[in-house]
Write a protein that holds these residues in place. Structure first.
Motif, PDB file in Angstrom:
ATOM      1  N   ASP A 167       0.808  -1.211   0.000  1.00  0.00           N
ATOM      2  CA  ASP A 167       0.000   0.000   0.000  1.00  0.00           C
ATOM      3  C   ASP A 167       0.851   1.276   0.000  1.00  0.00           C
ATOM      4  O   ASP A 167       0.328   2.381  -0.142  1.00  0.00           O
ATOM      5  N   GLN A 168       2.181   1.140   0.165  1.00  0.00           N
ATOM      6  CA  GLN A 168       3.082   2.297   0.149  1.00  0.00           C
ATOM      7  C   GLN A 168       3.930   2.339  -1.111  1.00  0.00           C
ATOM      8  O   GLN A 168       4.789   3.212  -1.257  1.00  0.00           O
ATOM      9  N   ARG A 169       3.683   1.399  -2.021  1.00  0.00           N
ATOM     10  CA  ARG A 169       4.513   1.269  -3.210  1.00  0.00           C
ATOM     11  C   ARG A 169       4.481   2.529  -4.073  1.00  0.00           C
ATOM     12  O   ARG A 169       5.531   3.040  -4.488  1.00  0.00           O
ATOM     13  N   THR A 170       3.315   3.057  -4.330  1.00  0.00           N
ATOM     14  CA  THR A 170       3.193   4.207  -5.229  1.00  0.00           C
ATOM     15  C   THR A 170       3.882   5.439  -4.671  1.00  0.00           C
ATOM     16  O   THR A 170       4.606   6.136  -5.383  1.00  0.00           O
ATOM     17  N   MET A 171       3.677   5.709  -3.397  1.00  0.00           N
ATOM     18  CA  MET A 171       4.288   6.880  -2.769  1.00  0.00           C
ATOM     19  C   MET A 171       5.809   6.766  -2.764  1.00  0.00           C
ATOM     20  O   MET A 171       6.516   7.710  -3.127  1.00  0.00           O
ATOM     21  N   ALA A 172       6.325   5.594  -2.371  1.00  0.00           N
ATOM     22  CA  ALA A 172       7.777   5.407  -2.298  1.00  0.00           C
ATOM     23  C   ALA A 172       8.408   5.503  -3.681  1.00  0.00           C
ATOM     24  O   ALA A 172       9.437   6.172  -3.870  1.00  0.00           O
ATOM     25  N   TYR A 244      12.989   1.193  -8.125  1.00  0.00           N
ATOM     26  CA  TYR A 244      11.651   1.729  -7.881  1.00  0.00           C
ATOM     27  C   TYR A 244      10.777   1.717  -9.131  1.00  0.00           C
ATOM     28  O   TYR A 244       9.549   1.723  -9.026  1.00  0.00           O
ATOM     29  N   SER A 245      11.376   1.684 -10.304  1.00  0.00           N
ATOM     30  CA  SER A 245      10.585   1.485 -11.525  1.00  0.00           C
ATOM     31  C   SER A 245       9.992   0.086 -11.538  1.00  0.00           C
ATOM     32  O   SER A 245       8.805  -0.104 -11.880  1.00  0.00           O
ATOM     33  N   LEU A 246      10.801  -0.909 -11.159  1.00  0.00           N
ATOM     34  CA  LEU A 246      10.299  -2.280 -11.079  1.00  0.00           C
ATOM     35  C   LEU A 246       9.261  -2.411  -9.971  1.00  0.00           C
ATOM     36  O   LEU A 246       8.253  -3.129 -10.127  1.00  0.00           O
ATOM     37  N   LEU A 247       9.501  -1.718  -8.847  1.00  0.00           N
ATOM     38  CA  LEU A 247       8.544  -1.769  -7.737  1.00  0.00           C
ATOM     39  C   LEU A 247       7.205  -1.185  -8.165  1.00  0.00           C
ATOM     40  O   LEU A 247       6.141  -1.733  -7.847  1.00  0.00           O
ATOM     41  N   LEU A 248       7.250  -0.073  -8.894  1.00  0.00           N
ATOM     42  CA  LEU A 248       6.012   0.567  -9.362  1.00  0.00           C
ATOM     43  C   LEU A 248       5.280  -0.325 -10.348  1.00  0.00           C
ATOM     44  O   LEU A 248       4.041  -0.356 -10.374  1.00  0.00           O
ATOM     45  N   ALA A 249       6.043  -1.067 -11.144  1.00  0.00           N
ATOM     46  CA  ALA A 249       5.434  -1.979 -12.121  1.00  0.00           C
ATOM     47  C   ALA A 249       5.087  -3.331 -11.502  1.00  0.00           C
ATOM     48  O   ALA A 249       4.635  -4.244 -12.218  1.00  0.00           O
ATOM     49  N   GLN A 250       5.319  -3.470 -10.187  1.00  0.00           N
ATOM     50  CA  GLN A 250       5.044  -4.707  -9.450  1.00  0.00           C
ATOM     51  C   GLN A 250       5.802  -5.889 -10.030  1.00  0.00           C
ATOM     52  O   GLN A 250       5.280  -6.997 -10.173  1.00  0.00           O
TER      53      GLN A 250
END
Length: 329
Positions: A167-172, A244-250
């Motif tokens: 739930d914090q992925r987008t903000m981070a 963080y690009s990979l994190l945003l793309a899950q």
């Protein structure tokens, strides 16, 4: 696997111990020299003093990070201290980049326009320094707005900034992608342009061998500083953007080990900077030698103050004698 590996529980704390042992005394000495031993302040010494303060404020928190990794990446000091540690880590990185950019621009102006008058230069430098501190600390406030600690029940540890909740992925991701682009890549372009212009001036044809020798030393120093800047901050910020690009793309980041190692190496800048001051500033070298009671280097029998008299009069001992040499040209 990365959190349980010797990479994070052995290698990283060793590097951080080196940063702490070297960075704490050298940055403290640098601040003391800049504040209490350097009588004639100039813009570069002001920026370098701020850079040393930035590094020192980061280094004093490193023991917590060392303890975290030695404890099997288990954070036992609470959410608040974790947020402070993370904020100081990234504040140091981007504050250092900002002040290095200012030093690069100051050096560019001094070399490319050596005879120009720069009145109220110190006041401007102080104002810019205050603005950088305010901007960096404001920009790190989002790190306090979401949890940095996450409990991993399967490993029975509490991580600090190693795991991001869904739930914090987008903000981070949004925060670090923005900081990586604006905090690193924009200043890097500015530094690259400034250094290229300085190299053009310094590599121009010269008939005087003494001046040419000084310029070759300056070119070597510029190249070394630029390489150190890119080595310390380049991999970490590139890895940060990828992570963080990979994190945003899950998507899974299979290079997380490289990511944490590159962030660790970025902290080496804190113990490298004082040695850069030593080679950049004639005043700094002299005061360090006097403070540590080191012998003065031989310079052909002539006192350093006499040899560089033109530099003292024209530019206040500024940047490896280049300004005095430009004035003579």
């Amino acid at each position: 696997m990365v959190l349980e590996s010797r990479l994070t529980t052995v290698f990283l704390p060793i590097v951080y111990i080196i940063v702490f042992v070297v960075g704490l005394p050298t940055n403290a000495l640098a601040i003391w020299v800049f504040l209490f031993r350097t009588k004639k302040k100039n813009p570069s010494s002001i920026f370098m003093a701020n850079l040393a303060l930035c590094d020192l404020l980061f280094v004093v928190w490193i023991p917590l990070k060392i303890a975290y990794h030695l404890n099997g990446n288990n954070w036992i000091y609470g959410e608040g201290l974790c947020k402070v540690l993370v904020a100081f880590f990234y504040a140091n990185m981007y504050c250092s980049i900002a002040f290095i950019t200012c030093i690069s621009l100051q050096r560019y102006w001094a070399i490319v326009y050596p005879l120009s008058k720069r009145r109220r230069g110190n006041a401007t430098s102080v104002g810019v320094s205050v603005a950088i501190w305010l901007a960096v600390w404001v920009l790190t406030t989002p790190l306090y707005l979401y949890d940095q600690t996450v409990e991993l029940s399967n490993m029975k540890v509490v991580t600090c900034h190693d795991v991001t909740m869904p739930d914090q992925r987008t903000m981070a991701a949004g925060y670090f992608l923005t900081m990586g682009l604006l905090g690193f890549f924009v200043p890097t372009v500015v530094c690259m342009v400034a250094y290229v212009q300085m190299l053009k001036v310094l590599c121009s044809s010269m008939t005087d061998e003494a001046i040419a020798r000084q310029r070759r030393k300056a070119v070597a120093l510029i190249v070394i500083v630029l390489v150190m800047y890119l080595v310390c901050f380049g991999p970490s910020n590139v890895a940060l953007l990828v992570h963080y690009s990979l994190l945003l793309a899950q998507r899974t980041n299979n290079g997380y080990g490289f990511y944490v190692v590159s962030l660790c190496f970025a902290s080496l800048n804190s113990c490298v900077d004082p040695f850069v001051y030593y080679f950049i500033s004639e005043d700094f070298r002299e005061h360090v030698r006097n403070t540590l009671h080191l012998p003065q280097p031989a310079d052909g029998g002539a006192p350093a103050r006499v040899v560089h008299r033109a530099q003292v009069q024209e530019e206040h001992h500024h940047h490896l004698h280049l300004l005095g040499q430009q004035a003579e040209q």
